[in-house]
Design an enzyme around this catalytic site. Sequence first.
Site, PDB file in Angstrom:
ATOM      1  CE1 TYR A 116      -4.021   2.108   0.779  1.00  0.00           C
ATOM      2  CE2 TYR A 116      -2.516   3.267   2.248  1.00  0.00           C
ATOM      3  CZ  TYR A 116      -3.725   3.199   1.575  1.00  0.00           C
ATOM      4  OH  TYR A 116      -4.624   4.227   1.692  1.00  0.00           O
ATOM      5  CB  VAL A 167      -8.139   0.802  15.354  1.00  0.00           C
ATOM      6  CG1 VAL A 167      -7.290  -0.103  14.487  1.00  0.00           C
ATOM      7  CG2 VAL A 167      -7.403   2.096  15.677  1.00  0.00           C
ATOM      8  NE  ARG A 212      -1.975  -5.902  10.913  1.00  0.00           N
ATOM      9  CZ  ARG A 212      -2.927  -5.038  10.526  1.00  0.00           C
ATOM     10  NH1 ARG A 212      -3.921  -5.471   9.766  1.00  0.00           N
ATOM     11  NH2 ARG A 212      -2.886  -3.772  10.888  1.00  0.00           N
TER      12      ARG A 212
END
Length: 303
Positions: A141, A184, A266
């Site tokens: 991204y 979030v 991650r």
Amino acid sequence: MNCLVLGGTGFIGKHLCKRLAEENHNVRILGRKKIEFDNIFYDNKFEFVQQDFLQIDDFSNLLDGIDIVFHLISTTIPSTSEIDCVFDISSNVISTLKLLKACVKMKIKKIVFISSGGTVYGIPVQLPIPEEHPTNPICSYGIQKLTIENYLYYYFMQYGLDYTILRLSNPYGTGQYINKNQGVIPIFIDKLMKNETLNIWGDGKIIRDYIYIDDAINGIISTINYTGKYKIFNIGSGEGMTLLEVVDSISEILGCKYNINYLDARKIDVPVNVLDVSRAEDNLLWKGRVTFEEAINSIKLLC
């Protein structure tokens, strides 16, 4: 001014279109699905073009009569960009190149591109992160955002197409789509109010810069008449919060208890990202004004 908003039906796009209409700009919106705004005032201010950004080969008709383009579209988010890097690059970069080619042809005055302050820099070597910081993104991204930034510079140098890049931190606020697994803060608010378990990747100690949507829109609007030497600006709060601090703060404001389910960390997540916003403050005469507590209380009232 005649404005084209690519992605005007998304979270940031809807807020931007409303502000543009309130300031008496003419607004053309490109989106895959036509949506209704809050009242008839807004609906009557907009021209909708219902079309898929990826399916457009020639943007000339869409750009006819337009002065400034706001490019908010991204076909991926950081987590999904890793699933298919070829699609991530081809769908975002190639389509944008077609857009830039048409912008030159149609003599567009300026294009404003919403980039990603949270991903283009990669792992920081200094904090807060200034615009001159090295750009070494560690997710697809961020790579595609940075690639588009570089092509904007190319089109400016080769063809004189003016542009402004806003490296936005993590925007949040009313109207955010929690079912898209992005953002979030609204996800945490929704789950806390439903007494559901929160999922957090890693130990919850990664630090992020969060900006309320009204402040983000003010930053975008401030670029319309800007003619200075800088092309890239960070737009964020300039302050960092860990995920656990975010949860604690929201929990306290809402008066809710919480349970956390910790997932494996991650690889796409940098440990810390806090933006230096002094260039925007000094040159765009912009400043974030909404505190985290004020923002959460505002969202709470509309939940």
